[in-house]
Design an enzyme around this catalytic site. Structure first.
Site, PDB file in Angstrom:
ATOM      1  N   TYR A  24       0.825  -1.208   0.000  1.00  0.00           N
ATOM      2  CA  TYR A  24       0.000   0.000   0.000  1.00  0.00           C
ATOM      3  C   TYR A  24       0.863   1.264   0.000  1.00  0.00           C
ATOM      4  CZ  TYR A  24      -3.743  -3.255   1.089  1.00  0.00           C
ATOM      5  OH  TYR A  24      -4.647  -4.287   1.035  1.00  0.00           O
ATOM      6  N   GLY A 142     -10.892  -8.747   6.230  1.00  0.00           N
ATOM      7  CA  GLY A 142     -10.849  -7.987   4.967  1.00  0.00           C
ATOM      8  C   GLY A 142      -9.842  -8.569   3.982  1.00  0.00           C
ATOM      9  N   HIS A 147      -2.208 -11.248   2.209  1.00  0.00           N
ATOM     10  CA  HIS A 147      -1.123 -10.392   1.707  1.00  0.00           C
ATOM     11  C   HIS A 147       0.244 -10.975   2.019  1.00  0.00           C
ATOM     12  CE1 HIS A 147      -3.246  -7.182  -0.035  1.00  0.00           C
ATOM     13  NE2 HIS A 147      -3.750  -6.697   1.073  1.00  0.00           N
ATOM     14  N   ARG A 180     -10.339 -14.868   1.149  1.00  0.00           N
ATOM     15  CA  ARG A 180     -11.245 -15.122   0.036  1.00  0.00           C
ATOM     16  C   ARG A 180     -11.317 -16.620  -0.220  1.00  0.00           C
ATOM     17  NH1 ARG A 180     -13.097 -11.167  -3.608  1.00  0.00           N
ATOM     18  NH2 ARG A 180     -12.109  -9.128  -3.458  1.00  0.00           N
ATOM     19  N   TYR A 198     -16.983  -5.701   0.281  1.00  0.00           N
ATOM     20  CA  TYR A 198     -16.855  -4.628  -0.695  1.00  0.00           C
ATOM     21  C   TYR A 198     -18.136  -4.510  -1.504  1.00  0.00           C
ATOM     22  CZ  TYR A 198     -12.138  -6.057   0.523  1.00  0.00           C
ATOM     23  OH  TYR A 198     -11.030  -6.432   1.224  1.00  0.00           O
TER      24      TYR A 198
HETATM   25  C1  LIG Z   1      -6.972  -5.370   2.612  1.00  0.00           C
HETATM   26  S1  LIG Z   1      -6.344  -4.190   3.775  1.00  0.00           S
HETATM   27  C2  LIG Z   1      -7.647  -4.393   4.928  1.00  0.00           C
HETATM   28  C3  LIG Z   1      -7.815  -3.335   5.951  1.00  0.00           C
HETATM   29  C4  LIG Z   1      -9.058  -3.463   6.817  1.00  0.00           C
HETATM   30  N1  LIG Z   1      -9.014  -4.624   7.694  1.00  0.00           N
HETATM   31  C5  LIG Z   1     -10.299  -3.484   5.955  1.00  0.00           C
HETATM   32  O1  LIG Z   1     -10.953  -4.526   5.856  1.00  0.00           O
HETATM   33  O2  LIG Z   1     -10.644  -2.430   5.390  1.00  0.00           O
HETATM   34  C6  LIG Z   1      -5.010  -5.148   4.399  1.00  0.00           C
HETATM   35  C7  LIG Z   1      -4.129  -4.462   5.396  1.00  0.00           C
HETATM   36  O3  LIG Z   1      -3.190  -5.435   5.889  1.00  0.00           O
HETATM   37  C8  LIG Z   1      -1.969  -4.751   6.130  1.00  0.00           C
HETATM   38  N2  LIG Z   1      -0.842  -5.701   6.153  1.00  0.00           N
HETATM   39  C9  LIG Z   1      -0.416  -6.508   5.147  1.00  0.00           C
HETATM   40  N3  LIG Z   1       0.666  -7.198   5.528  1.00  0.00           N
HETATM   41  C10 LIG Z   1       0.943  -6.834   6.811  1.00  0.00           C
HETATM   42  C11 LIG Z   1       1.945  -7.212   7.751  1.00  0.00           C
HETATM   43  N4  LIG Z   1       2.894  -8.104   7.440  1.00  0.00           N
HETATM   44  N5  LIG Z   1       1.915  -6.652   8.977  1.00  0.00           N
HETATM   45  C12 LIG Z   1       0.941  -5.736   9.301  1.00  0.00           C
HETATM   46  N6  LIG Z   1      -0.023  -5.327   8.444  1.00  0.00           N
HETATM   47  C13 LIG Z   1      -0.032  -5.864   7.217  1.00  0.00           C
HETATM   48  C14 LIG Z   1      -1.879  -3.791   4.967  1.00  0.00           C
HETATM   49  O4  LIG Z   1      -0.955  -2.747   5.227  1.00  0.00           O
HETATM   50  C15 LIG Z   1      -3.313  -3.337   4.797  1.00  0.00           C
HETATM   51  O5  LIG Z   1      -3.592  -2.123   5.441  1.00  0.00           O
END
Ligand SMILES: C[S@@+](CC[C@H](N)C(=O)[O-])C[C@H]1O[C@@H](n2cnc3c(N)ncnc32)[C@H](O)[C@@H]1O
Length: 288
Positions: A24, A142, A147, A180, A198
């Site tokens: 991001y 979410g 990720h 998912r 979403y």
């Molecule tokens: C898809 S967004 C979802 C945010 C929120 N939970 C939502 O549903 O709107 C995924 C979030 O996971 C965080 N993320 C991904 N890998 C991460 C990690 N290794 N440690 C902490 N946060 C992480 C990303 O920065 C991002 O803000």
């Protein structure tokens, strides 16, 4: 919009070959996140009953949101009177959560809301001052956990991250973690653009690309296109395609076989839901 039929089985330009990076960081997704997830209330409507009923029925009061992003879920929980600690690795996403807390600082719940930068791989150390005896519930929702890709081919970083989540849950507390329905994405090569999280009227397309390593699906890249009036926004996010059975067993291994483990498909118990839900949510209780 119908599901995208576009699937490529190659490594596209820009797909990261490394495991842990802030996807991001360019701020593109953060900027349009609230347009992407749709009207906040419609997410909340679908979500509120499920999440709040579940947390309240299990007596949860202190919650750790380990993927708070722009703070959508955390804000809802703070509004509902939960004591919330929110963390995320992306300062571009956290910026929006911090702004919400600042704007609402005169409301005492918001004044107490703790927001920190932390990475799942170092989570326990990053937030040890806030863990106390452990949280009543840790949430990772979410489609966030996916990720974390698999750089070594043995899922060791994903296991390390879930171990850290487990350490933050108090005995008898819960981990709520979702992904998912990648089994279905692998089978059909398409990703539903509308789902439990979403509901945006502006989402027009999700292009799905699958990267195979040694014959096994290793990374799914989704190219999102959002049309907001005359303006188009595009962003790309990559995910590890968790299979339901494997993920279930990983959680069982980390939380112990005796742990209570429920799985929901689009908010309904598996079996009650349609056979192909867009999302699975795992609710695991840490053994007392
Ligand atoms: C898809 S967004 C979802 C945010 C929120 N939970 C939502 O549903 O709107 C995924 C979030 O996971 C965080 N993320 C991904 N890998 C991460 C990690 N290794 N440690 C902490 N946060 C992480 C990303 O920065 C991002 O803000």
């Amino acid at each position: 919009m119908p599901e995208s039929e576009n699937t490529m089985f190659i490594r596209s330009d820009g797909i990261s070959a490394e495991g842990i990076r802030d996807q991001y960081a360019d701020g593109k997704a953060a900027k349009v996140w609230e347009i992407f997830i749709g009207d906040k209330k419609s997410r909340t409507q679908n979500y509120k009953n499920f999440l709040l009923d579940l947390l309240r029925s299990r007596g949860c009061k202190r919650i750790l949101d380990v993927a708070c992003g722009t703070g959508v879920d955390s804000t809802m929980l703070v509004e509902e009177g939960f004591e919330v600690v929110s963390v995320d690795a992306s300062d571009k996403m956290l910026k929006y959560a911090l702004k919400e807390r600042w704007n609402r600082r005169k409301e005492s719940n918001f004044d107490k809301w703790i927001i920190e930068e932390a990475n799942w791989l170092t989570l326990y150390d990053d937030i040890k001052d806030f863990i106390q005896g452990g949280f009543d519930a840790v949430i990772c929702l979410g489609n966030s956990f996916a990720h974390m890709t698999d750089s070594y081919g043995d899922q060791r970083q994903q296991i390390q991250a879930i171990r850290n989540f487990e350490k933050c849950v108090k005995p008898g507390g819960l981990l709520l973690i979702d992904h998912r329905n990648y089994d279905n994405i692998m089978e059909t090569g398409a990703t539903p653009s509308k789902c439990i999280y979403y509901n945006s009227q502006h989402m027009t397309d999700i292009k799905t690309s699958v990267l195979y390593v040694s014959g096994k699906p290793n990374m799914v890249t989704l190219d999102y296109l959002i049309s907001n009036g005359s303006e188009n926004s595009e962003f790309r996010l990559s995910y590890y395609p968790h299979c339901l059975e494997v993920f279930k067993n990983t959680l069982k291994d980390i939380f112990s076989l005796e742990s209570d483990h429920e799985i929901y498909g689009d908010f309904k118990h598996l079996g009650e839901s349609n056979p192909n839900p867009a999302f699975y949510i795992h609710v695991v209780e840490k053994h007392k």
